[in-house]
Design a protein around this motif. Structure first.
Motif, PDB file in Angstrom:
ATOM      1  N   GLU A 142       9.082  15.470 -15.600  1.00 24.65           N
ATOM      2  CA  GLU A 142      10.513  15.149 -15.869  1.00 24.65           C
ATOM      3  C   GLU A 142      11.421  14.965 -14.741  1.00 24.65           C
ATOM      4  O   GLU A 142      11.040  15.426 -13.751  1.00 24.65           O
ATOM      5  N   PRO A 143      12.401  14.313 -15.185  1.00 27.48           N
ATOM      6  CA  PRO A 143      13.328  14.081 -13.881  1.00 27.48           C
ATOM      7  C   PRO A 143      13.641  15.333 -13.154  1.00 27.48           C
ATOM      8  O   PRO A 143      13.706  15.634 -12.006  1.00 27.48           O
ATOM      9  N   GLU A 144      13.879  16.657 -13.744  1.00 27.75           N
ATOM     10  CA  GLU A 144      14.282  17.764 -13.174  1.00 27.75           C
ATOM     11  C   GLU A 144      13.017  18.633 -13.222  1.00 27.75           C
ATOM     12  O   GLU A 144      13.252  19.838 -13.010  1.00 27.75           O
ATOM     13  N   HIS A 145      11.887  18.340 -13.473  1.00 27.91           N
ATOM     14  CA  HIS A 145      10.897  19.287 -13.752  1.00 27.91           C
ATOM     15  C   HIS A 145       9.579  18.688 -13.192  1.00 27.91           C
ATOM     16  O   HIS A 145       9.149  17.835 -13.835  1.00 27.91           O
ATOM     17  N   GLY A 146       8.987  19.122 -12.037  1.00 23.10           N
ATOM     18  CA  GLY A 146       7.682  18.453 -11.652  1.00 23.10           C
ATOM     19  C   GLY A 146       6.727  19.835 -11.479  1.00 23.10           C
ATOM     20  O   GLY A 146       6.004  20.012 -12.535  1.00 23.10           O
ATOM     21  N   SER A 147       6.938  20.435 -10.426  1.00 21.63           N
ATOM     22  CA  SER A 147       5.957  21.675 -10.169  1.00 21.63           C
ATOM     23  C   SER A 147       5.934  22.533 -11.271  1.00 21.63           C
ATOM     24  O   SER A 147       5.096  23.144 -11.749  1.00 21.63           O
ATOM     25  N   ASP A 148       7.187  22.876 -11.805  1.00 16.66           N
ATOM     26  CA  ASP A 148       7.434  24.011 -12.785  1.00 16.66           C
ATOM     27  C   ASP A 148       6.654  23.518 -14.144  1.00 16.66           C
ATOM     28  O   ASP A 148       6.389  24.815 -15.066  1.00 16.66           O
ATOM     29  N   THR A 149       6.188  22.384 -14.309  1.00 16.66           N
ATOM     30  CA  THR A 149       5.659  22.220 -15.783  1.00 16.66           C
ATOM     31  C   THR A 149       4.086  22.632 -15.588  1.00 16.66           C
ATOM     32  O   THR A 149       3.337  22.422 -16.427  1.00 16.66           O
ATOM     33  N   LEU A 150       3.415  22.562 -14.286  1.00 22.30           N
ATOM     34  CA  LEU A 150       2.086  22.797 -14.086  1.00 22.30           C
ATOM     35  C   LEU A 150       1.706  24.160 -13.651  1.00 22.30           C
ATOM     36  O   LEU A 150       0.586  24.370 -13.265  1.00 22.30           O
ATOM     37  N   ILE A 151       2.449  25.011 -14.119  1.00 21.77           N
ATOM     38  CA  ILE A 151       1.883  26.527 -13.583  1.00 21.77           C
ATOM     39  C   ILE A 151       2.009  27.478 -14.802  1.00 21.77           C
ATOM     40  O   ILE A 151       2.773  28.437 -14.721  1.00 21.77           O
ATOM     41  N   PRO A 152       1.360  27.108 -15.994  1.00 21.07           N
ATOM     42  CA  PRO A 152       1.074  28.092 -16.876  1.00 21.07           C
ATOM     43  C   PRO A 152       0.776  29.367 -16.615  1.00 21.07           C
ATOM     44  O   PRO A 152      -0.059  29.469 -15.831  1.00 21.07           O
ATOM     45  N   GLY A 153       1.378  30.347 -17.185  1.00 22.81           N
ATOM     46  CA  GLY A 153       1.049  31.662 -16.922  1.00 22.81           C
ATOM     47  C   GLY A 153       2.018  32.284 -15.747  1.00 22.81           C
ATOM     48  O   GLY A 153       2.075  33.517 -15.586  1.00 22.81           O
ATOM     49  N   TYR A 154       2.670  31.203 -15.075  1.00 25.02           N
ATOM     50  CA  TYR A 154       3.405  31.999 -14.081  1.00 25.02           C
ATOM     51  C   TYR A 154       4.841  32.377 -14.909  1.00 25.02           C
ATOM     52  O   TYR A 154       5.414  31.660 -15.571  1.00 25.02           O
ATOM     53  N   PRO A 163      16.099  24.640 -19.037  1.00 25.91           N
ATOM     54  CA  PRO A 163      15.847  23.620 -20.061  1.00 25.91           C
ATOM     55  C   PRO A 163      15.085  22.289 -19.610  1.00 25.91           C
ATOM     56  O   PRO A 163      15.179  21.917 -18.457  1.00 25.91           O
ATOM     57  N   SER A 164      14.400  22.013 -20.740  1.00 25.32           N
ATOM     58  CA  SER A 164      13.710  20.817 -20.605  1.00 25.32           C
ATOM     59  C   SER A 164      14.467  19.516 -20.753  1.00 25.32           C
ATOM     60  O   SER A 164      15.627  19.345 -21.309  1.00 25.32           O
ATOM     61  N   ASN A 165      13.889  18.196 -20.108  1.00 29.75           N
ATOM     62  CA  ASN A 165      14.507  16.925 -20.342  1.00 29.75           C
ATOM     63  C   ASN A 165      13.751  16.050 -21.307  1.00 29.75           C
ATOM     64  O   ASN A 165      14.498  15.205 -21.523  1.00 29.75           O
ATOM     65  N   CYS A 166      13.003  16.668 -21.961  1.00 29.66           N
ATOM     66  CA  CYS A 166      12.273  16.004 -23.099  1.00 29.66           C
ATOM     67  C   CYS A 166      12.028  17.106 -24.301  1.00 29.66           C
ATOM     68  O   CYS A 166      11.370  17.830 -24.123  1.00 29.66           O
ATOM     69  N   VAL A 167      12.425  16.716 -25.374  1.00 30.15           N
ATOM     70  CA  VAL A 167      12.220  17.822 -26.488  1.00 30.15           C
ATOM     71  C   VAL A 167      11.902  17.245 -27.793  1.00 30.15           C
ATOM     72  O   VAL A 167      12.255  15.906 -28.209  1.00 30.15           O
ATOM     73  N   ALA A 168      11.052  18.027 -28.528  1.00 32.81           N
ATOM     74  CA  ALA A 168      10.842  17.409 -29.861  1.00 32.81           C
ATOM     75  C   ALA A 168      11.169  18.341 -31.009  1.00 32.81           C
ATOM     76  O   ALA A 168      10.959  19.667 -30.898  1.00 32.81           O
TER      77      ALA A 168
END
Ligand code: FAD
Length: 414
Positions: A142-154, A163-168
């Protein structure tokens, strides 16, 4: 293709698959990738562009469905065979190999469930598609989230203050999606479908996400302009915007309860695959350099007769071989277990892309001034390799994630 494969168990079929893919990479991918590299991002995806010729030819051979099981119409390959083909395709062009791989992501993700609607609407039509009119992507950045979206468990992954930039949001029998994905989504501006990772429960931070397989030709979806970048210029990328986009609930592959685990499984596949692709790129650079030093004369003798050139070649070759061993092993292991060991895939990605960059860099050096010229393939390989160290997670952050896993999971007690 002229390399010694240390796997003595390769069957005749394995070797044939490898050979066929190499021929396709050499005859179709290399010349098309060279043309695309010199075009604008708009020209790359315009009707009549050689990009579409490549995609149609690849789809016709079934290469778009390498990752999909035969029961759905995929190629019915073992995970080892998948690595053999992907290495060759990336040897032809890293960017085009990525375009093909990401195109299968909505169907690949959907194949992890037995949801009838997804099988009928996404998986089977994708596998049957031969004219490349069904193009997928995976949209997580997302525009404000790159690396932090790819570290599950961290720890930051479950921070509710990010907050995310894309929400369902659930709405009756549907979800309504709002927000945007970043300009980095591969095949983003040409995709007809997406494997969409987006937040459902903000109280759980990124961990409160969901994985959807959705069509993109529906009301409320808009695309950005194709991204202009340094390397992998043959790979289309761009933003996707969602404005009150309504999708049925069956599009949800994994909800908040399973999201973190599902992401870990997905990343175990994608990051080790990045290692496999990097091996192909590194091998291409090594082969170019080897051929060059055998015919370029300097100081009264061929470059290959200088000792420092020989040691450089040895270290380049070592990196190609080590990259192949860890990437294949991690990919095959993690594709054949229900509890993937993501750390091995992280090694494959971080080591493989770094190795590809170093080998491509050494190749440029061995070419001297010619290495900087667009006349020679190594110039493109160098730029493509540079991009791969950020692609699918920046190597620095993936290493942090790997280190965190060491602390949590080692020493192993099983
Ligand atoms: C060629 C290419 C293809 C891609 N394809 C896709 C795709 O198909 N789909 C998709 O969704 N995305 C895709 N991406 C996006 C890619 O996954 C992101 O670029 C990547 O995760 C890094 O995110 P970022 O660019 O926002 O950088 P950032 O996360 O902003 O990082 C910037 C820098 O800060 C460092 N950094 C960040 N966080 C930390 C931390 N906690 N500690 C220390 N250092 C930190 C990073 O290492 C990096 O050096 C692609 C990217 C590239 C380059």
């Amino acid at each position: 293709m002229d390399y010694l494969d240390l796997d003595l168990k390769l069957s005749k079929e394995d070797i044939l698959l490898k050979k066929t893919a190499n021929e396709f990479a050499r005859k179709v991918m290399r010349p098309i990738a060279k043309e695309l590299d010199e075009m604008t991002p708009e020209q790359v995806i315009a009707t009549g562009s050689p990009f579409w010729e490549f995609m149609r030819k690849a789809y016709a051979l079934g290469y778009h469905a390498i990752l999909i099981p035969e029961s759905y119409g995929g190629m019915d390959l073992t995970s080892l065979q998948q690595t053999l083909i992907y290495e060759e395709l990336a040897w032809g062009s890293f960017g085009l190999a990525v375009a093909l791989a990401v195109s299968s992501f909505p169907a690949f993700a959907a194949s992890m469930t037995a949801e009838k609607e997804l099988i009928e609407k996404i998986i089977v039509p994708f596998c049957e598609n031969r004219d490349a009119s069904f193009i997928g992507c995976w949209a997580i950045t997302e525009p404000e989230h790159g690396s932090d979206t790819l570290i599950p468990g961290y720890p930051t992954f479950s921070d509710p203050d990010i907050p995310s930039n894309c929400v369902a949001k659930p709405d009756g029998d549907d979800y309504i999606i709002n927000g945007q994905k970043a300009a980095w989504v591969s095949c983003g501006t040409i995709a007809t479908h997406a494997a969409l990772f987006c937040q459902i429960d903000p109280r759980m931070g990124h961990a409160g996400g969901g994985l959807f397989a959705i069509p993109l030709n529906i009301p409320g979806v808009k695309k950005g302009a194709p991204l202009n970048k340094m390397g992998q210029r043959d790979l289309n990328q761009g933003e996707i915007f969602f404005d009150n986009v309504r999708v049925p609930k069956y599009c949800l592959i994994a909800g908040t309860d399973a999201y973190e685990a599902m992401l870990e499984i997905t990343l175990s596949a994608t990051t080790s695959l990045m290692g496999v692709l990097s091996t192909g790129l590194a091998r291409a650079a090594f082969e170019e350099a080897l051929a060059y030093v055998k015919q370029r004369n300097q100081g009264g003798r061929l470059l290959m007769n200088h000792k420092n050139v020989q040691t450089k070649l040895f270290h380049m070759f070592s990196k190609v071989e080590l990259s192949r061993q860890i990437s294949r092993a991690a990919y095959v292991f993690n594709q054949n277990t229900s509890t993937p060991a993501e750390e091995y895939s992280l090694i494959a990605k971080v080591y493989g892309t770094q190795a590809a960059f170093e080998v491509a860099n050494d190749a440029v050096q061995l070419f001297g001034g010619n290495g900087l010229s667009k006349e020679y393939l190594v110039e493109k390989l160098f730029r493509d390799a540079r991009a791969s160290m950020i692609e699918d997670g920046s190597n620095d952050v993936l290493a942090i994630s790997g280190g965190h896993k060491m602390i949590r999971h080692y020493p192993r007690r099983d």
